[in-house]
Design a protein around this motif. Structure first.
Motif, PDB file in Angstrom:
ATOM      1  N   ASP A   1      -6.260  -5.661  -4.236  1.00 51.43           N
ATOM      2  CA  ASP A   1      -6.684  -4.763  -3.174  1.00 51.43           C
ATOM      3  C   ASP A   1      -5.581  -3.829  -2.695  1.00 51.43           C
ATOM      4  O   ASP A   1      -5.750  -3.133  -1.702  1.00 51.43           O
ATOM      5  N   VAL A   2      -4.465  -3.805  -3.393  1.00 53.64           N
ATOM      6  CA  VAL A   2      -3.428  -2.848  -2.989  1.00 53.64           C
ATOM      7  C   VAL A   2      -3.030  -1.905  -4.133  1.00 53.64           C
ATOM      8  O   VAL A   2      -2.920  -0.700  -3.926  1.00 53.64           O
ATOM      9  N   ALA A   3      -2.845  -2.438  -5.332  1.00 52.00           N
ATOM     10  CA  ALA A   3      -2.412  -1.583  -6.447  1.00 52.00           C
ATOM     11  C   ALA A   3      -2.797  -2.227  -7.771  1.00 52.00           C
ATOM     12  O   ALA A   3      -1.930  -2.655  -8.541  1.00 52.00           O
TER      13      ALA A   3
ATOM     14  N   VAL B   1      -1.071 -12.615 -10.185  1.00 56.47           N
ATOM     15  CA  VAL B   1      -0.546 -11.293  -9.867  1.00 56.47           C
ATOM     16  C   VAL B   1      -1.696 -10.273  -9.808  1.00 56.47           C
ATOM     17  O   VAL B   1      -1.695  -9.369  -8.963  1.00 56.47           O
TER      18      VAL B   1
ATOM     19  N   ARG C   1      -2.745   5.805   2.718  1.00 60.85           N
ATOM     20  CA  ARG C   1      -2.472   4.539   2.060  1.00 60.85           C
ATOM     21  C   ARG C   1      -2.192   4.754   0.571  1.00 60.85           C
ATOM     22  O   ARG C   1      -1.259   4.181   0.004  1.00 60.85           O
TER      23      ARG C   1
ATOM     24  N   LYS D   1       1.024  -4.181   1.481  1.00 60.93           N
ATOM     25  CA  LYS D   1      -0.251  -4.880   1.695  1.00 60.93           C
ATOM     26  C   LYS D   1      -0.320  -5.467   3.106  1.00 60.93           C
ATOM     27  O   LYS D   1      -1.336  -5.345   3.782  1.00 60.93           O
TER      28      LYS D   1
ATOM     29  N   THR E   1      -4.770 -10.943  -8.861  1.00 61.32           N
ATOM     30  CA  THR E   1      -5.454 -11.190  -7.591  1.00 61.32           C
ATOM     31  C   THR E   1      -4.632 -10.645  -6.422  1.00 61.32           C
ATOM     32  O   THR E   1      -5.159  -9.998  -5.521  1.00 61.32           O
ATOM     33  N   ALA E   2      -3.327 -10.899  -6.470  1.00 59.67           N
ATOM     34  CA  ALA E   2      -2.480 -10.477  -5.352  1.00 59.67           C
ATOM     35  C   ALA E   2      -2.438  -8.957  -5.225  1.00 59.67           C
ATOM     36  O   ALA E   2      -2.335  -8.417  -4.123  1.00 59.67           O
ATOM     37  N   LEU E   3      -2.524  -8.261  -6.353  1.00 57.82           N
ATOM     38  CA  LEU E   3      -2.445  -6.797  -6.319  1.00 57.82           C
ATOM     39  C   LEU E   3      -3.827  -6.136  -6.248  1.00 57.82           C
ATOM     40  O   LEU E   3      -3.913  -4.912  -6.075  1.00 57.82           O
TER      41      LEU E   3
END
Lengths: 148, 148, 148, 148, 148, 148
Positions: free
Chosen positions: B48-50, B42, D108, D135, B44-46
């Motif tokens: 670059d976005v949040a 989670v 963004r 994303k 890693t998945a977040l």
């Protein structure tokens, strides 16, 4: 809190052979054990609008689902409290089932923990509203704040 | 199923004195105990976005809420499964937390009972969809149907 | 129950040429036919907060959607009752549209059947709450329980 | 991000005199300004199942609601993102309107803040799922993570 | 309407080093700035049922989420209003946050536009109910209809 | 579309005397009449996870609720479509019951009208998604767009 629910796992799989009358009797007995009420209020309230719906609540809700073995009633009622918090709109039912959770051996603290946790899933407003419902139920059950 | 979660009630009220760093560490440890995963996916998945949202999940979700005493983790995870079924739309999270429930000592049967019971509150389609999610999780955990 | 709605399928596709004023008039006429009310209450209630919203209810809700051919009004109103039960939170609107269903030729029994059926989809608490709303509406319409 | 939406507050109250054709034209122009698309895809997709529904989206959604003065389009689209996160099930629409928010001048970062905040109201799973949608949209718009 | 919220973007990322006590103080200050209230009512109301939940509202809700830079408070509060309308069941919270939106510089008109727009996503009944809540809040704030 | 459902109102109140086996048989027969399928798929799919849940769907869903007199099956299925659109998350069930509605004598047009109308209550995204489900079902049933 006396646990009135210890006998609940005596349900069985022999449903296929039960008549509707027997399911109804099983359901009404289980409703009484869980809620500590007789279910007369809901029968009376529905009598002149949808009497069969009261029957389905007894037969299917309490006679089939809540009479199943495989999960203890204390956990079942806390799961129901959790689900109702996430639905968001079921205040009346939440009030009944917080009472049922207490009746089935859940502590006041366990009810509160379950509701607070649901803020993560159903949001803070749903959890906050449910805590106020719980507060009313605790007061009606004579559970002192200090007793927590 | 080995219960990895037995130490969970060791949480305490000393949160007020904790720094954010300590809460984060507490949360990540609790997440690992509950989900059996490290939480890296989670993060890693977040990333670059949040990235802060991953931190809130650890700090608040696992460090504050799931680290509280007063309710055992097996019951907490079954309550979460119940809540997610009633939300209806949280399939991904349901998949994770059915796994967490198993990891915290709930049996396959208890998960199934919890989901079926929610048909009463969140409706049959929500329960049916959740049973299919559970089926996938059980298969991924190598739980044989017969083993139920 | 006199069916005031028999003329409803006279709606047409000529919307593209209608002015807003004509749509508004069409909508208000259709609202009166369906609900048996003039719509003045909602106009008055919204007058000092969002008067255009009343206009959209008339123009779009009643003038566009409920004026369409292709589905009779009795079925339309029972579908609306079903949808509102599943939403769970729309008690005020449910009260209005149970009245509209009766006004458009649905029987008391058909309303009750529609609500009970929704227990399968929106859950028992949503259906139960809706039955109590229906009971109030039936009483207000002077529909005797026995008359069912 | 160039703000294509600066002219949006030029909407007016003269709706009552508009023909449906003029509303449709106004709506299609506003849709193009907001989404940066022509709306042909939705017309094509609905052409053989419910062509009038595409018309209502244009006329009512974009021609009436989104053409109103009184709130700038950047705020309107962030409000829509917030609402869609709380609905929980509207992934496709969320994808379109995150794009629209960017197109109307939201950064963004503002989109991400709006979504994260909704964890308080619609719950963490709804917000988490929405962040993953965001994303994908950011990637499709060529917005670098670093650019945040 | 005086904008009490202009300093809100002074939040910072140094959360990791904050103790819980500092987060709590930050949250209570932010709550006061946003809602124009001290938060004593919610503390008092929760004191004997779930005092920690009041703390989470302050620490996480206001101290973490609403103290973040990256989105101005006026937009944050309108997004919250939008989200609450779509939830459908959060009338009490909606009342508080419509007040907060006004307090943070949103105009009466902007609140109304946000709510009306949500009819597209959460449905007309949710928007209509919310408009009636707004009407009460506007009256309590002494905002004349004419002043709109 | 041949109406396979004309015999549906032959249900009766003699449920109380039925054994579970008889309810199950009644439910499976009614499921076949309504859906045009045997129900074997759902039994097979649930066989190794929750076989009793398939039984409840047959017994309670089809044997009790859908076997009731008092509302014709065509209206029942359109009400179900309406309810499922408003739930928002029940795509799989919606697909099945759009097929059932066609099977019970509803026209393609009536299904589309029901779904479009729900935009007023469950919002445009829910209705739009449902129209795309309907489009797939119509194609699978070989219903030509032109045939509408």
């Amino acid at each position: 809190m006396v646990d009135e629910c210890s006998g609940t796992d005596g349900g069985d799989d022999g449903t296929a052979a039960l008549t509707g009358e027997a399911r109804l009797a099983r359901g009404r007995a289980q409703l009484a054990r869980i809620t500590g009420r007789s279910g007369e209020e809901v029968m009376t309230a529905l009598a002149d609008v949808a009497p069969d719906f009261a029957r389905y609540i007894f037969e299917f809700g309490y006679g089939d689902i809540y009479s199943r073995p495989g999960l203890d009633l204390r956990t079942r009622m806390l799961a129901t409290v959790a689900g109702l918090v996430c639905l968001g709109h079921a205040e009346r039912e939440l009030e009944v089932h917080i009472g049922s959770a207490l009746n089935c051996g859940a502590s006041r603290e366990e009810v509160v923990e379950t509701i607070m946790q649901m803020a993560l899933y159903g949001g803070f407003p749903a959890a906050l509203d449910a805590l106020f419902v719980a507060k009313r139920v605790f007061a009606a059950h004579g559970l002192e704040p200090d007793a927590r």
